[in-house]
Write an enzyme that holds these catalytic residues in place. Structure first.
Site, short mmCIF file in Angstrom:
data_model
loop_
_atom_site.label_atom_id
_atom_site.label_comp_id
_atom_site.label_asym_id
_atom_site.label_seq_id
_atom_site.Cartn_x
_atom_site.Cartn_y
_atom_site.Cartn_z
N ASN A 110 37.97 -45.06 -34.80
CA ASN A 110 37.12 -45.84 -33.89
C ASN A 110 36.77 -47.18 -34.52
O ASN A 110 36.84 -47.34 -35.74
CB ASN A 110 35.82 -45.08 -33.63
CG ASN A 110 36.00 -43.95 -32.62
OD1 ASN A 110 36.76 -44.08 -31.66
ND2 ASN A 110 35.30 -42.84 -32.84
N LYS A 199 36.75 -48.63 -25.98
CA LYS A 199 36.31 -47.37 -26.61
C LYS A 199 34.87 -47.51 -27.13
O LYS A 199 34.10 -46.54 -27.14
CB LYS A 199 37.28 -47.01 -27.74
CG LYS A 199 36.99 -45.69 -28.45
CD LYS A 199 37.59 -44.51 -27.73
CE LYS A 199 36.93 -43.19 -28.07
NZ LYS A 199 37.07 -42.69 -29.39
N1 LIG Z 1 35.91 -36.33 -34.61
C1 LIG Z 1 36.14 -36.84 -33.41
O1 LIG Z 1 36.03 -36.14 -32.38
C2 LIG Z 1 36.57 -38.26 -33.24
C3 LIG Z 1 36.71 -39.12 -34.33
N2 LIG Z 1 37.18 -40.39 -34.14
C4 LIG Z 1 37.37 -41.29 -35.28
O2 LIG Z 1 38.41 -40.74 -36.09
C5 LIG Z 1 38.24 -41.12 -37.46
C6 LIG Z 1 38.25 -39.85 -38.33
O3 LIG Z 1 37.11 -39.06 -37.98
P1 LIG Z 1 36.98 -37.51 -38.32
O4 LIG Z 1 38.29 -36.85 -38.31
O5 LIG Z 1 35.90 -37.00 -37.44
O6 LIG Z 1 36.46 -37.58 -39.83
P2 LIG Z 1 36.40 -36.41 -40.92
O7 LIG Z 1 35.26 -36.74 -41.82
O8 LIG Z 1 36.42 -35.07 -40.27
O9 LIG Z 1 37.76 -36.58 -41.70
C7 LIG Z 1 38.03 -37.59 -42.64
C8 LIG Z 1 39.00 -37.03 -43.66
O10 LIG Z 1 39.48 -38.05 -44.49
C9 LIG Z 1 39.52 -37.53 -45.80
N3 LIG Z 1 39.57 -38.56 -46.83
C10 LIG Z 1 38.71 -39.59 -47.00
N4 LIG Z 1 39.06 -40.30 -48.10
C11 LIG Z 1 40.14 -39.67 -48.62
C12 LIG Z 1 40.95 -39.91 -49.77
N5 LIG Z 1 40.70 -40.94 -50.59
N6 LIG Z 1 41.98 -39.08 -50.01
C13 LIG Z 1 42.24 -38.04 -49.18
N7 LIG Z 1 41.50 -37.76 -48.07
C14 LIG Z 1 40.48 -38.58 -47.81
C15 LIG Z 1 38.25 -36.70 -45.90
O11 LIG Z 1 38.31 -35.84 -47.04
P3 LIG Z 1 36.96 -35.25 -47.73
O12 LIG Z 1 36.79 -33.89 -47.15
O13 LIG Z 1 37.27 -35.20 -49.17
O14 LIG Z 1 35.85 -36.19 -47.41
C16 LIG Z 1 38.33 -35.97 -44.57
O15 LIG Z 1 39.15 -34.85 -44.65
C17 LIG Z 1 36.92 -41.90 -37.50
O16 LIG Z 1 37.19 -43.29 -37.42
C18 LIG Z 1 36.18 -41.44 -36.22
O17 LIG Z 1 35.26 -42.41 -35.75
C19 LIG Z 1 37.57 -40.83 -32.91
C20 LIG Z 1 37.45 -40.03 -31.81
C21 LIG Z 1 36.88 -38.72 -31.86
C1 LIG Z 2 33.62 -38.32 -27.29
C2 LIG Z 2 34.73 -39.27 -27.10
C3 LIG Z 2 35.74 -38.60 -26.22
C4 LIG Z 2 34.28 -40.47 -26.32
O1 LIG Z 2 35.31 -41.28 -25.87
C5 LIG Z 2 35.32 -39.75 -28.40
O2 LIG Z 2 36.50 -39.98 -28.42
C6 LIG Z 2 34.54 -40.05 -29.66
O3 LIG Z 2 33.69 -39.27 -30.09
O4 LIG Z 2 34.82 -41.08 -30.27
#
Ligand SMILES: NC(=O)C1=CN([C@@H]2O[C@H](COP(=O)(O)OP(=O)(O)OC[C@H]3O[C@@H](n4cnc5c(N)ncnc54)[C@H](OP(=O)(O)O)[C@@H]3O)[C@@H](O)[C@H]2O)C=CC1
Ligand SMILES: CC(C)(CO)C(=O)C(=O)O
Length: 318
Positions: A110, A199
């Site tokens: 995001n 977004k």
């Molecule tokens: N979750 C959602 O529903 C949504 C998320 N997003 C966006 O997606 C992106 C990811 O979010 P999300 O998946 O929720 O985040 P998480 O915190 O669940 O995942 C991030 C991952 O990156 C890993 N990481 C960070 N630094 C390193 C490194 N140096 N080496 C290896 N691994 C690393 C973390 O490991 P560690 O466990 O060690 O911290 C963790 O596993 C963000 O920008 C978020 O805003 C967008 C839409 C929806």
């Molecule tokens: C909840 C939703 C679907 C909103 O667009 C999302 O993608 C987010 O958490 O960033």
């Protein structure tokens, strides 16, 4: 129409909620997927990745091609970055190490222009793309992911070694095709910058208010005052986007507001960061859009107030 794409090697840089969800779905579809992990490496290497999928039920990937160092990964044609934007600069060396010579790096994140700060750290030979994930997913434990709703990924080109628009769109279509093969809705976006603004109409109000008010989407959508706050913040994002030259589709904020009413109760990913005392994605979700709007002569006082409150909270949280 059936998508027919050759199966490239895929690397997941940061296997959290997003990286784990899409990586597992791609591996299930037969792609050769390699996962870079940090704190959850041992758990995933020993017990695999587990996804509780909202419509498909429990899914497991075991064994997992898991790595604690990018130096051990094979050259990957596509690298999907699933780390938080706050880790991008630290991850640049890992991305470079895991990349095949003309790899495509897709940021599944995001925020506004999150590609810009990574671009300067990558070699010119790598393609950089952005992916906007419309999904509700979170980590429930080491290697365990809960998917609550939605799932689409929209892909756009940022920068790289080809300048020709058609060649860029072919790469974008190739990326979207990977997700479609895995049963995930994915559209090619002609204008990544505009799509990132779109977004933000969701992320600016809900991510921040979840932390500030300690409330998930259901209470935010039930209370008269928080509903009014969400709508006022959404209106400001639309205004900021317009000032920067991006008209939102008519009724777009209302559409997102109504979509949220239909969603299961959801804690945005920023709240999970707050809870686990990780840095909040303030630069990507607030600082950059505020600065862009200001440069276009547009003040966004409500977003500014939310941002300053979140900055205070973030500094005291870790
Ligand atoms: N979750 C959602 O529903 C949504 C998320 N997003 C966006 O997606 C992106 C990811 O979010 P999300 O998946 O929720 O985040 P998480 O915190 O669940 O995942 C991030 C991952 O990156 C890993 N990481 C960070 N630094 C390193 C490194 N140096 N080496 C290896 N691994 C690393 C973390 O490991 P560690 O466990 O060690 O911290 C963790 O596993 C963000 O920008 C978020 O805003 C967008 C839409 C929806
Ligand atoms: C909840 C939703 C679907 C909103 O667009 C999302 O993608 C987010 O958490 O960033």
């Amino acid at each position: 129409m059936t998508d027919t794409v050759a199966k490239p090697t895929i690397g997941i840089i940061g296997t959290g909620a997003i990286g784990g969800f899409y990586g597992l779905m791609l591996a299930r579809a037969g792609f050769d997927v390699h996962f870079l992990l940090r704190s959850e490496f041992s758990a995933v290497a020993e017990r695999g990745l587990h996804l509780d999928h909202a419509s498909l039920g429990p899914l497991t990937l075991n064994p997992v091609q898991a790595y604690s160092s990018a130096a051990d990964m094979p050259p990957c044609d596509w690298l999907l970055v699933g780390a938080k934007t706050t880790s991008n600069a630290d991850l640049a060396p890992a991305i470079i190490q895991a990349a095949a010579p003309d790899a495509k790096v897709l940021l599944l994140q995001n925020g506004l222009d999150v590609e810009d700060s990574l671009r300067v750290l990558l070699p010119d030979s790598l393609h950089l793309l952005g992916g906007l994930c419309l999904i509700c997913v979170h980590r429930a434990g080491p290697g365990v992911i809960t998917h609550q709703a939605l799932g689409a990924v929209n892909v756009g080109y940022h920068s790289g070694p080809v300048a020709d628009e058609q060649a860029r769109m072919n790469i974008v279509e190739e990326g979207a095709g990977l997700f479609r093969v895995a049963g995930i809705d994915s559209q090619a976006m002609p204008n990544l910058h505009q799509a990132r603004w779109q977004k933000l109409v969701w992320n600016i109000p809900y991510n921040g208010l979840s932390v500030l008010l300690g409330a998930s989407t259901t209470p935010l959508m039930t209370d008269t005052d928080s509903r009014a706050l969400v709508q006022a913040l959404m209106a400001e994002v639309v205004q900021g986007a317009k000032a920067c030259g991006h008209d939102m589709p008519p009724g777009y904020a209302d559409y997102l507001f109504m979509m949220t009413e239909k969603m299961p109760d959801y804690w945005p990913s920023m709240y999970h960061d707050f809870l686990h005392k990780r840095p909040l994605e303030l630069d990507a979700i607030y600082t950059r859009p505020l600065a862009a709007a200001k440069a276009a002569g547009c003040e966004l006082p409500r977003i500014e107030a939310l941002y300053r409150s979140l900055s205070f909270i973030d500094r005291r949280n870790h």
